[in-house]
Design a protein around this motif. Structure first.
Motif, short mmCIF file in Angstrom:
data_model
loop_
_atom_site.label_atom_id
_atom_site.label_comp_id
_atom_site.label_asym_id
_atom_site.label_seq_id
_atom_site.Cartn_x
_atom_site.Cartn_y
_atom_site.Cartn_z
N ALA A 145 22.76 18.03 63.89
CA ALA A 145 21.38 18.23 63.45
C ALA A 145 21.17 19.65 62.95
N TYR A 146 21.68 20.65 63.68
CA TYR A 146 21.54 22.04 63.25
C TYR A 146 22.22 22.26 61.90
N TRP A 147 23.42 21.72 61.80
CA TRP A 147 24.18 21.90 60.56
C TRP A 147 23.47 21.26 59.37
N ALA A 148 23.02 20.01 59.54
CA ALA A 148 22.32 19.33 58.45
C ALA A 148 21.02 20.03 58.10
N GLY A 149 20.31 20.52 59.13
CA GLY A 149 19.07 21.23 58.87
C GLY A 149 19.29 22.50 58.06
N CYS A 150 20.34 23.25 58.42
CA CYS A 150 20.62 24.49 57.70
C CYS A 150 21.06 24.21 56.26
N VAL A 151 21.88 23.18 56.07
CA VAL A 151 22.36 22.86 54.73
C VAL A 151 21.21 22.45 53.82
N THR A 152 20.33 21.58 54.30
CA THR A 152 19.21 21.18 53.46
C THR A 152 18.22 22.32 53.25
#
Length: 513
Positions: free
Chosen positions: A273-280
């Protein structure tokens, strides 16, 4: 991040000197941001392979970007075939899997730059894309080598350790199934995205790729898909709230983008979730840098993320789905194969013993990665009717515990063998107990594969218990105690996988946790 910053500096220099557009810089940063993590698993052969594969893929990605802008249907089809093909080659082993990952990186970069924000590049820019990708590999190799030499990053296991045991293939390989799922998800994403949001279709395609990629099973894609979707939505909302403060072509926005990328690299190991949030969030900031109003596009982005997530989940669940139970059984059998190699190895051969020990530890770690999503699902409260429908088999979470409990005894056994290899290899009591444990491991492994027990195991009587005395050398006592502990956990594992009959080897202690 050192790889990203070094590649970014090189890309800026090339852009200025060669008269390229900003999409070349974006492609370089996207490649480097993933390459820094991927290269941690590379050995020398992989690095040499990357020097060939990644530049060719970067050049193909540049041509694909032009094709998508000039001939959308042909470009979309080429994108789907390229990504699905890169996943399909996983069936050929770990090295092919890493090569396929390199191929995907430049293709994903095609989705990052908003359509129509840069002029269509000519073929003369293709060569520079390959040169920049090669520079990223070189820079990443130097950074990774330095980090591993100084102890900042652990060295990857050797290719001999990560090699999976050969298995009879009665069904389609997992790599083929995942490739077909990805092809279906991306095809639907392109079709729906281009019809609903002609100027912002990339959000649907990118989300479908993120949800569908790397899913080991249906349970895995459900958990990762949920985390990635929630994180992507949250990152989009947060970035849209702050990105309008910077304006087009803002240097401050560039700094914030790299800060968020650094945070994404740090938090990736904690949760998807953290990774996807940062990427978007990075994508939203990048779009703002290109001059697109984040407030006006917020609902469009959230809708695109939702549609892409549904497409990815649907494809993974309905098209040749990979059952979680089947994956767990395969990984548990692979771990037992490593344990059998340790029992059957020549204990006078130190490297062979250490190799079998490392293989067992690595395969148990891989089993833990498969069962991790199930632990999350088990912790989610649900109505009784829904819980009954899920009916997770009890072995799914306890099998990895039983195998992990073999870890310390296996380590103790390897230490004892290293201390007195000749004596333990020739000792009759140790040899007899070792043979019993090897037979027990084989029986459990066949039970995991739903195959009948070996013929020699039918009607076999439990072995006599090996008694040790205080006069036995310490290495002998340690080896026998480790073998007993391993055999106990094998009994537990056999019970979890439905092994009702007494195993051929038997156990000298009651089976249980």
């Amino acid at each position: 991040m050192a790889t990203v910053l070094g590649t970014y500096g090189w890309a800026l220099l090339v852009e200025h000197e060669a008269g390229l557009y900003v999409d070349s810089v974006v492609q370089a940063v996207v490649i480097a941001s993933a390459l820094g993590r991927v290269q941690r698993l590379f050995d020398r052969t992989d690095r040499l392979l990357a020097c060939v594969v990644l530049p060719c893929a970067a050049a193909a990605g540049t041509e694909l970007s032009t094709l998508i802008q000039q001939h959308p249907l042909a470009g979309d089809a080429a994108f789907v075939v390229g990504v699905a093909g890169a996943i399909w080659v996983r069936r050929f082993g770990a090295r092919a899997t890493r090569a396929g990952t390199l191929v995907v990186l430049p293709l994903i970069a095609v989705l990052v730059v908003p359509a129509g924000t840069v002029p269509v590049s000519g073929h003369e820019h293709t060569g520079w894309a390959a040169v920049t990708a090669l520079a990223a590999v070189a820079w990443g190799t130097v950074v990774t080598w330095t980090a591993q030499r100084t102890g900042l990053v652990a060295r990857p296991p050797s290719a001999k350790v990560t090699t999976a045991p050969r298995a009879t293939r009665r069904r389609l390989p997992a790599g083929t199934r995942m490739a077909l799922q990805m092809a279906a998800a991306l095809t639907a994403a392109f079709a729906i995205g281009r019809n609903l949001w002609p100027d912002h279709w990339a959000w649907v395609v990118l989300t479908a790729f993120l949800v569908c990629s790397g899913a080991r099973s249906r349970g895995d894609v459900l958990v990762k898909g949920a985390w990635r979707t929630l994180g992507a939505a949250a990152g989009t909302v947060v970035a849209s709230a702050v990105s309008g403060q910077f304006g087009p072509r803002s240097d401050t926005a560039v700094v914030v983008i790299f800060v968020v990328l650094a945070v994404a690299t740090w938090l990736r190991e904690l949760s998807y979730a953290y990774w996807a949030g940062c990427v978007t969030a990075v994508l939203s900031l990048l779009y703002d840098w290109f001059g697109q109003n984040p407030g006006d596009l917020l609902h469009t982005r959230l809708a695109g993320i939702a549609v892409g997530a549904v497409l990815g989940l649907t494809a993974s669940w309905l098209i040749l789905p990979i059952r979680t139970e089947a994956v767990i059984r395969a990984r548990a059998a692979a771990a037992l194969s490593g344990l059998g190699e340790l029992m059957e190895a020549d204990w006078r051969d130190g490297p062979a013993v250490r190799m079998a020990q490392a293989r067992f530890a690595y395969r148990v770690e891989q089993l833990g990665a498969v069962t991790a999503p199930l632990r999350i699902l088990a912790a989610v409260p649900a109505p009784r009717a829904l819980s009954a429908r899920r009916h997770p088999d009890h072995f799914t979470l306890r099998s990895v515990t039983a195998l992990r409990r073999c870890g310390d005894p296996v380590d103790h056994l390897a230490l004892a063998v290293g201390a007195a290899p000749d004596a333990l290899a020739a000792d009759p009591a140790v040899l007899r107990r070792r043979t019993q444990v090897a037979a027990h491991a084989l029986t459990v492994r066949r039970a995991i594969g739903r195959r009948p027990a070996p013929p020699t195991a039918t009607g076999a009587a439990p072995p006599e218990q090996v008694r040790t005395t205080g006069a036995a050398p310490p290495a002998h006592r340690s080896a026998l105690a480790a073998l007993d502990a391993i055999d106990t956990q094998l009994g537990t594992l056999g019970a979890l996988f439905g092994l009702s009959a007494a195993p051929a080897a038997g156990t000298t202690t009651p089976a249980g946790d």
